[in-house]
Enzyme design. Structure first.
Site, short mmCIF file in Angstrom:
data_model
loop_
_atom_site.label_atom_id
_atom_site.label_comp_id
_atom_site.label_asym_id
_atom_site.label_seq_id
_atom_site.Cartn_x
_atom_site.Cartn_y
_atom_site.Cartn_z
N HIS A 1 35.49 42.01 39.29
CA HIS A 1 36.11 43.15 39.98
C HIS A 1 35.42 44.42 39.49
CE1 HIS A 1 39.02 45.93 41.62
NE2 HIS A 1 39.64 44.93 42.21
N HIS B 1 37.28 38.50 37.25
CA HIS B 1 38.54 38.66 37.98
C HIS B 1 39.03 37.37 38.63
CE1 HIS B 1 41.54 40.90 40.17
NE2 HIS B 1 41.06 40.54 41.34
N ARG C 1 35.15 35.67 47.34
CA ARG C 1 36.48 35.76 47.97
C ARG C 1 36.69 37.13 48.62
NH1 ARG C 1 41.45 37.73 45.98
NH2 ARG C 1 40.22 38.36 44.18
N GLU D 1 41.19 47.11 52.39
CA GLU D 1 40.40 46.76 51.21
C GLU D 1 39.00 46.38 51.66
OE1 GLU D 1 43.51 45.50 47.69
OE2 GLU D 1 42.64 43.89 48.86
N ARG E 1 32.58 43.14 46.78
CA ARG E 1 32.78 43.39 45.34
C ARG E 1 31.54 43.12 44.50
NH1 ARG E 1 38.89 41.14 44.31
NH2 ARG E 1 39.77 42.83 45.53
C1 SIN Z 1 42.93 44.47 43.80
O1 SIN Z 1 44.06 44.93 43.96
O2 SIN Z 1 41.92 45.14 43.78
C2 SIN Z 1 42.80 42.99 43.59
C3 SIN Z 1 43.14 42.28 44.81
C4 SIN Z 1 42.41 40.99 44.85
O3 SIN Z 1 41.72 40.64 43.91
O4 SIN Z 1 42.48 40.32 45.88
#
Ligand code: SIN
Length: 531
Positions: free
Chosen positions: A230, A337, A372, A113, A276
């Site tokens: 998000h 988010h 975060r 990620e 993000r």
């Molecule tokens: C996601 O799956 O994109 C969200 C995961 C997160 O917010 O840590």
């Protein structure tokens, strides 16, 4: 007469459930209050997964570095160390308790990620990680006979006597009447406040009541201006703002603008896997440039079988709205988010109010700083839920002196007055919420200015003049605090962006905002108030 238990947990997401198990295994009676079903929480909807340095090519120090980097200079370093180091053992324990993370050939698989230097995200059933963790934790909690669950019981305020938090007032689910419950200590694990914003990935329950209740009871809140948006929530007419996990970009999904051009490489060297806040603002800029209300997440390079296996929930949900991700890109836009700020805690989960502990999204432990790192939130809930539970038992368990005057708990004036007409006030409450959510989205959202926030505050003050039910009062309280904090911070950092102060300013603003009832906002270099 107030009912009585030993410990109250407010909230049944990962932090609340983990705290409940920690306390109950010492023998104390635990009552878990939740305002919806026991399984309904932000945790339940977590898709991407849980970050943990367990793969062969990873190290705790790398996870630590990535977390600090994402936090943009405002993480509490000790809290981050606890998170990444203890996180491994708590995840292993979760596996022992039956959590089925995805494996290949018997080995755990890790995905990528944004802003992670390694593939370190564990996931379950493809994209239903939170749901699987909640399942395993509820089962584990069910083995402790001294944990009682009280679902559909919304906590409305905390009871403080002699400077100590010693109970809660909540809405009885059967009678729809206010009740009081007394305890030796309370662990707040009620989650975040995404519902403050018109567009959010969060479920209905994420209304920030825990933050408001703690504030109104006299506890300090910290860093409330930092809200993470998000980048990729589904944006289809008549569909909810369903999250399209960052893991989709981690697997190779790309973002296209309305002209079908890939734009992220123009904004950041890590393109779709930039932090993000950068991706969200890039999307807002592209939507403005092309005068459209969305951009597109393109997964069409992947075959249907892969998408179905790796993202079953997302794939099926999109299909329900006639969108086949294997054939066409999904319209997406950012949505609120996650709240980095919350009730100020030290690394044991103590708040600044005696008898009150906090963990998970409602708390501000300092592990996230101003932004975060993806998938660190489940880990935080797990680690700090256990720590808060453990501290509560040690400090307030049998033998500890937690005596208060023990007079009968008075129901609040507003609760008494409104006991009879709760139903008729339903519509007013809905209207308040709708107005606040729009103001927060338009004026205190992804891009903020002094002028826009002052206008929002003016309107909040107007709304506050009306008699409000406790739930509406809590909602408005948190919206006002987020706005005041965002107005106070005259710089841009992490999730907080002001177009009138677009630069990060370490010289003046590498500090935490601290909010306390009846006080001006103050700054603190450290979050931990105990040291
Ligand atoms: C996601 O799956 O994109 C969200 C995961 C997160 O917010 O840590």
């Amino acid at each position: 007469m107030a009912l009585e238990t030993d410990f109250i947990i407010i909230g049944s997401g990962i932090a609340g459930l983990r705290a409940a198990v920690e306390i109950a295994r010492g023998g104390a009676r635990v009552t878990v209050l939740t305002k919806d079903r026991t399984s309904e929480s932000n945790t339940e909807y977590a898709q991407g997964g849980v970050a943990v340095a367990l793969s062969d090519d990873d190290k705790v120090s790398l996870h630590e570095e990535d977390t600090l980097q994402a936090g943009a200079g405002l993480c509490d370093e000790e809290a981050v160390r606890v998170l990444v180091e203890d996180g491994r053992r708590y995840i292993e324990e979760l596996i022992e308790w039956g959590t089925e993370f995805d494996r290949e050939g018997g080995r755990l698989v890790f995905t990528q990620e944004a802003a992670h230097s390694r593939r370190r995200i564990l996931h379950a059933h493809g994209d239903s990680t939170g749901k699987e963790i909640v399942r395993a934790l509820i089962k584990r909690a069910g083995a402790e006979k001294n944990i009682a669950f009280l679902p559909h019981a919304a906590t409305e305020s905390l009871v403080v006597e002699d400077g100590r938090c010693c109970g809660v007032r909540y809405l009885d689910p059967l009678l729809r009447a206010p009740r009081a419950l007394r305890a030796r200590a309370i662990v707040l694990a009620s989650g975040g406040a995404g519902q403050l914003f018109l567009h959010t990935t969060n479920p209905q329950v994420a209304t920030g009541d825990g933050m408001a209740m703690a504030f109104l009871a006299g506890a300090e809140l910290a860093d409330m201006e930092f809200v993470q948006f998000h980048p990729t929530a589904l944006n289809l007419a008549d569909a909810p703002r369903f999250l399209l996990s960052e893991a989709m970009r981690g697997e190779g999904g790309v973002l296209l603008n309305a002209a079908g051009e890939r734009f992220m490489p123009r904004y950041h060297e890590r393109a779709e896997l930039a932090p993000r806040d950068i991706v969200s603002r890039a999307i807002v800029a592209e939507m403005a440039r092309t005068a459209t209300a969305s951009v597109y997440l393109d997964m069409t390079d992947f075959d249907r079988r892969f998408l179905h296996r790796r993202f079953p929930k997302i794939y099926e949900t999109c299909l329900r709205f006639n969108l086949d991700l294997a054939r066409e890109p999904a319209p997406v836009s950012p949505a609120a988010h996650y709240c980095m700020g919350g009730v100020r805690t030290d690394i044991q989960g103590r708040t600044t109010l005696k008898g009150l502990y906090a963990a998970g999204e409602v708390a501000c432990t300092g592990v996230h700083g101003a932004n975060r790192l993806a998938s660190n939130s489940l880990l935080e809930g797990l680690v700090f839920g256990a720590r808060a539970g453990s501290a509560a038992v040690k400090e307030c368990g049998a033998g500890a002196d937690v005596s208060v005057s023990r007079k009968e708990i008075e129901l609040e004036e507003s609760e008494r007055a409104q006991e009879d007409d709760r139903r008729s006030k339903g519509e007013v409450a809905l209207a308040v919420r709708k107005r606040v959510r729009r103001l927060m989205w338009e004026r205190v959202g992804i891009i903020r200015t002094r002028e826009s926030m002052e206008r929002a505050l003016f309107e909040f003050n107007q709304i506050a003049r009306a008699p409000l039910r406790p739930a509406s009062r809590n909602f408005l309280t948190v919206a006002t605090i987020v706005t005041r904090s965002a107005l106070w911070r005259e710089e841009s950092r992490g999730g907080h962006f002001r177009s009138d102060f677009p630069e990060r300013d370490d010289e003046h603003w590498q500090v935490h905002s601290i909010v306390k009832k009846d006080s001006e906002i103050s700054s603190s270099e450290k979050l931990d108030f105990a040291s």
